[in-house]
Design a protein around this motif. Structure first.
Motif, PDB file in Angstrom:
ATOM      1  N   ASP A 239     -27.228 -23.792 -15.078  1.00 50.02           N
ATOM      2  CA  ASP A 239     -28.673 -23.849 -14.826  1.00 50.02           C
ATOM      3  C   ASP A 239     -29.003 -23.416 -13.400  1.00 50.02           C
ATOM      4  O   ASP A 239     -29.715 -24.094 -12.655  1.00 50.02           O
ATOM      5  CB  ASP A 239     -29.205 -25.261 -15.085  1.00 50.02           C
ATOM      6  CG  ASP A 239     -30.718 -25.279 -15.276  1.00 50.02           C
ATOM      7  OD1 ASP A 239     -31.291 -24.194 -15.487  1.00 50.02           O
ATOM      8  OD2 ASP A 239     -31.316 -26.365 -15.203  1.00 50.02           O
ATOM      9  N   ASP A 240     -28.470 -22.265 -13.030  1.00 45.49           N
ATOM     10  CA  ASP A 240     -28.699 -21.712 -11.696  1.00 45.49           C
ATOM     11  C   ASP A 240     -30.198 -21.477 -11.492  1.00 45.49           C
ATOM     12  O   ASP A 240     -30.827 -20.746 -12.262  1.00 45.49           O
ATOM     13  CB  ASP A 240     -27.944 -20.385 -11.563  1.00 45.49           C
ATOM     14  CG  ASP A 240     -27.922 -19.854 -10.142  1.00 45.49           C
ATOM     15  OD1 ASP A 240     -28.901 -20.084  -9.402  1.00 45.49           O
ATOM     16  OD2 ASP A 240     -26.928 -19.207  -9.766  1.00 45.49           O
ATOM     17  N   TYR A 598     -25.814 -28.162 -31.257  1.00 50.83           N
ATOM     18  CA  TYR A 598     -26.717 -28.822 -30.317  1.00 50.83           C
ATOM     19  C   TYR A 598     -28.006 -29.213 -31.027  1.00 50.83           C
ATOM     20  O   TYR A 598     -28.325 -28.698 -32.097  1.00 50.83           O
ATOM     21  CB  TYR A 598     -27.040 -27.903 -29.142  1.00 50.83           C
ATOM     22  CG  TYR A 598     -27.528 -26.535 -29.547  1.00 50.83           C
ATOM     23  CD1 TYR A 598     -28.876 -26.290 -29.786  1.00 50.83           C
ATOM     24  CD2 TYR A 598     -26.628 -25.483 -29.716  1.00 50.83           C
ATOM     25  CE1 TYR A 598     -29.319 -25.043 -30.174  1.00 50.83           C
ATOM     26  CE2 TYR A 598     -27.063 -24.228 -30.101  1.00 50.83           C
ATOM     27  CZ  TYR A 598     -28.407 -24.011 -30.333  1.00 50.83           C
ATOM     28  OH  TYR A 598     -28.839 -22.771 -30.723  1.00 50.83           O
ATOM     29  N   PRO A 599     -28.773 -30.122 -30.436  1.00 55.74           N
ATOM     30  CA  PRO A 599     -30.088 -30.470 -30.992  1.00 55.74           C
ATOM     31  C   PRO A 599     -31.195 -29.667 -30.317  1.00 55.74           C
ATOM     32  O   PRO A 599     -31.051 -29.206 -29.178  1.00 55.74           O
ATOM     33  CB  PRO A 599     -30.213 -31.957 -30.655  1.00 55.74           C
ATOM     34  CG  PRO A 599     -29.484 -32.081 -29.354  1.00 55.74           C
ATOM     35  CD  PRO A 599     -28.356 -31.065 -29.385  1.00 55.74           C
ATOM     36  N   ASP A 619     -41.670 -24.218 -28.561  1.00 54.56           N
ATOM     37  CA  ASP A 619     -40.272 -24.142 -28.992  1.00 54.56           C
ATOM     38  C   ASP A 619     -39.346 -24.762 -27.960  1.00 54.56           C
ATOM     39  O   ASP A 619     -39.490 -24.545 -26.747  1.00 54.56           O
ATOM     40  CB  ASP A 619     -39.864 -22.675 -29.197  1.00 54.56           C
ATOM     41  CG  ASP A 619     -40.413 -22.095 -30.482  1.00 54.56           C
ATOM     42  OD1 ASP A 619     -40.779 -22.882 -31.364  1.00 54.56           O
ATOM     43  OD2 ASP A 619     -40.475 -20.857 -30.601  1.00 54.56           O
ATOM     44  N   ASN A 620     -38.367 -25.498 -28.449  1.00 56.06           N
ATOM     45  CA  ASN A 620     -37.248 -26.005 -27.652  1.00 56.06           C
ATOM     46  C   ASN A 620     -37.697 -26.736 -26.388  1.00 56.06           C
ATOM     47  O   ASN A 620     -37.225 -26.452 -25.286  1.00 56.06           O
ATOM     48  CB  ASN A 620     -36.294 -24.855 -27.279  1.00 56.06           C
ATOM     49  CG  ASN A 620     -34.914 -25.368 -26.886  1.00 56.06           C
ATOM     50  OD1 ASN A 620     -34.581 -26.542 -27.082  1.00 56.06           O
ATOM     51  ND2 ASN A 620     -34.109 -24.490 -26.308  1.00 56.06           N
ATOM     52  N   VAL A 625     -34.433 -31.319 -20.789  1.00 52.64           N
ATOM     53  CA  VAL A 625     -33.626 -32.519 -20.538  1.00 52.64           C
ATOM     54  C   VAL A 625     -32.179 -32.369 -20.979  1.00 52.64           C
ATOM     55  O   VAL A 625     -31.318 -33.133 -20.519  1.00 52.64           O
ATOM     56  CB  VAL A 625     -34.257 -33.742 -21.238  1.00 52.64           C
ATOM     57  CG1 VAL A 625     -35.622 -34.039 -20.634  1.00 52.64           C
ATOM     58  CG2 VAL A 625     -34.396 -33.512 -22.736  1.00 52.64           C
ATOM     59  N   LEU A 626     -31.887 -31.435 -21.877  1.00 56.46           N
ATOM     60  CA  LEU A 626     -30.523 -31.297 -22.366  1.00 56.46           C
ATOM     61  C   LEU A 626     -29.765 -30.240 -21.568  1.00 56.46           C
ATOM     62  O   LEU A 626     -30.346 -29.436 -20.838  1.00 56.46           O
ATOM     63  CB  LEU A 626     -30.536 -30.919 -23.849  1.00 56.46           C
ATOM     64  CG  LEU A 626     -31.178 -31.931 -24.795  1.00 56.46           C
ATOM     65  CD1 LEU A 626     -31.116 -31.418 -26.225  1.00 56.46           C
ATOM     66  CD2 LEU A 626     -30.509 -33.288 -24.688  1.00 56.46           C
TER      67      LEU A 626
END
Length: 653
Positions: A239-240, A598-599, A619-620, A625-626
């Motif tokens: 998550d750069d 994954y959820p 969407d998503n 948070v994940l």
């Protein structure tokens, strides 16, 4: 875009205003996805339509290729939410790539409708392909239209427009076009597709002669990135912040490759009634004798173009300039059939025979250094078969079988049958059986490319598919179970080479669904369990897939002009070694390095104003948070959080 948003909200405001003045509840109903979508049961208290004269909502008919008839649907249901995508199908068993118009990975497989003959292949391009069974015919008392609009990612949108009218009670014409163009968030991921369809149906005044047919022209273009590079992949997983808000800055493996599938089809079926029930004094024994003929011309062209070769990705190459490979496929199919009704067969019976010819391959040899001498496959075959549709009270039987004798690539056999018991709208119990033997798709047998490793000429054994299943549909819930056995299963290995599995693949799929309602709230649940008892080294699916939607439905404002649907959808699939995507082959291949599972959580706000359905979707939202471990295939991230909107609008002139 700002102008489009302004026009959109102005139109919605006008709809709400006039709906408050003229309170017409509900709409044309029954169905699950709009004018040309699937069916479901009729929701209670949805019908209160005022039409002039003798016209009724049931007069607006949709007729499938199998002659199943439904009516136009403008209701707002949770099934509509599931179908509001560019495929216009419930994609519960599919895993979408980040940009609409791209391909899908499979979370499950369906072997209930195996095609009779092998096809061109390049299956990753076929998800949006409209086959013969996907084209509908119509019968409407007034001109009828439907328009779907949906925003894309970055620049672009989806528009699906249909217009149909009856020039007389016996002649209908329908014209439809679905166009998509979406830039995508990642570099070199543009998608552009088009589906043009024209269908017609006609019968003479006394019904002695009838004809129906369609013309379809389709093209599916994609820029192919090959996925993220190792450096960009690490930046995504970590998550750069330098890339989290601008995915277009990430490097991709390919920046000059694209593939395209063009398809054209002409189909018509006509019949002449030799004997009707009114003409025969022995009508109780034998009636409605009908002689018919159908014709199909189906052509497909697959192209892979690359400005500069990339040996580090696809291996050695025999040209120094760009890559331009084109695969052609052409099929002609003529079929004669004889239909009749008889008490001895308890319904309708058809005997049929067909003559089919095909040509597949290349204009000339693409690579002179790999030892392949054949550039085309040709052949023809004669087939024989029969169909049966029988009924005794609430018990129905449908069966279809065909045999193509010989040793050619079209030879094989196919049988499908189902028996079901239907008790009004309370429950339906169905058992089904399928047996098929056919050659693999042609791109398994012959493929040529400027890349040395992507040239082969194989003489594969026929694939045998045997499936047994059952379905229970009831007001208490729905369940299905399918057990499939596949011999000589064909696949592409880790290096993109076609192979056949020496053993058997045994695959079980069980699915249950149930909706619970609590006043204005509802919880819709679908759970799927899968098990590969043997052959798991080449056939891979997640063990569990679940989708749970909690939503609220209510009518707002005085006079109830606005029906709203607000909710959240949770979807999860367990980790498995999902297949990798190969853009040169337009196929999915095995891989043993990456597990995906994954959820996701999506939020939606849907509304209906008269015969207009409005969709807003986030969407998503779970991506906030994940962990950043959501992928559609190795190196291909799933979409990040994005808000999109769309509308489906019907007119009945």
């Amino acid at each position: 875009m700002k102008k489009n948003l302004l026009v959109f909200f102005c139109l919605i405001s006008v709809q709400v205003f006039f709906a408050q003045l003229r309170t017409i509840d509900g709409g044309f109903a029954r169905g699950r996805g709009g004018l040309n979508q699937g069916r479901d049961s009729l929701p209670e208290n949805e019908i209160n339509v005022k039409l002039s004269g003798k016209t009724k909502y049931t007069d607006y008919k949709i007729i499938s290729h199998k002659n199943d008839t439904t009516v136009v649907d403008t209701t707002l249901t949770i099934q509509k939410e599931y179908k509001f995508n560019f495929l216009r199908k419930d994609n519960f068993e599919l895993l979408a790539f980040h940009n609409q118009g791209q391909t899908f990975n499979n979370l499950a497989y369906d072997f209930t409708n195996v095609s009779q003959f092998p096809d061109i292949g390049f299956r990753a391009k076929m998800f949006n392909y409209a086959g013969i069974e996907d084209v509908n015919y119509y019968h409407v008392p007034t001109p009828t239209s439907e328009i779907l609009y949906r925003t894309g990612l970055e620049q672009g949108q989806v528009v699906d427009a249909l217009f149909t009218t009856n020039f007389s009670k016996r002649f209908n014409l329908a014209i439809a076009y679905k166009g998509l163009r979406s830039l995508g968030k990642y570099r070199h991921s543009l998608a552009s597709t088009g589906n043009f369809r024209v269908s017609f149906s006609y019968e003479t005044p006394k019904g002695q002669y009838a004809i129906r047919g369609h013309v379809v022209n389709q093209d599916f273009f994609n820029q192919e990135s090959g996925g993220l590079t190792e450096t960009s992949l690490a930046a995504f997983l970590n998550d750069d912040p330098n890339f989290s808000t601008n995915r277009g800055r990430m490097d991709v493996i390919l920046d000059n490759a694209e593939n395209n599938l063009d398809a054209k089809r002409l189909y018509f079926e006509h019949s002449f009634k030799l004997l009707s029930s009114k003409d025969s004094v022995t009508q109780k024994d034998f009636s409605n004798l009908k002689l018919g003929h159908s014709f199909t011309r189906d052509s497909k062209f697959y192209r892979f173009n690359q400005g500069t070769a990339t040996p580090d990705v696809f291996g050695n190459v025999n040209v120094s300039s760009g890559i331009s490979n084109k695969t052609k496929y052409l099929l002609y199919d003529n079929q004669l059939f004889l239909d009749f009704n008889s008490k001895y067969v308890l319904g309708k019976f058809r005997v049929k025979t067909g003559v089919t010819s095909y040509t597949y391959g290349y204009e000339n040899l693409q690579n002179n250094t790999v030892g392949i001498t054949k550039n085309k496959l040709k052949g023809d075959a004669v087939s024989f078969g029969a169909d049966w549709n029988g009924r005794i009270g609430n018990f129905h039987v449908n069966a279809s079988g065909s045999l193509t004798p010989g040793s050619g690539r079209l030879s094989g056999n196919q049988f499908s049958g189902e028996a079901f018991y239907k008790k009004d709208s309370v429950f339906t119990v169905k058992g089904r059986l399928g047996i098929s033997t056919k050659s693999p798709n042609f791109n398994f047998l012959l493929h040529q490319s400027s890349y040395d490793d992507y040239n082969w000429e194989n003489n594969f054994s026929q694939i045998g598919t045997r499936s047994l299943g059952g379905v229970i549909d009831s007001k208490w819930g729905n369940a299905s179970l399918d057990i499939t056995n596949i011999s000589n299963y064909a696949y592409f290995d880790e290096n993109g080479q076609p192979k056949q599995f020496s053993g058997d693949v045994n695959y079980l799929k069980a699915k249950v669904s149930k909706e619970f309602t609590f006043g204005k709230f509802a919880l819709d649940n679908t759970l799927m369990y899968q098990k590969v008892a043997s052959g798991e080294s080449v056939f891979r699916v997640p063990e569990f897939v679940t989708r749970n939607t909690f939503y609220y439905t209510d009518e707002w404002f005085k006079g109830k002009p606005l029906l709203v649907q607000i909710g959240a959808t949770f979807k999860y699939f367990s980790e498995y070694k999902a297949n990798a995507y190969n853009p040169l082959l337009a196929e999915f291949t095995l891989q043993n390095d990456t597990e995906i599972g994954y959820p996701t959580v999506d939020l939606f706000f849907n509304a209906r104003v008269r015969r207009t359905r409005i969709y807003f979707k986030a969407d998503n939202v779970s991506s906030f948070v994940l962990k950043k471990n959501y992928f559609s295939a190795p190196n291909y991230p799933y979409r990040d959080f994005v808000i999109r909107f769309g509308v489906v609008w019907n007119w009945f002139i």
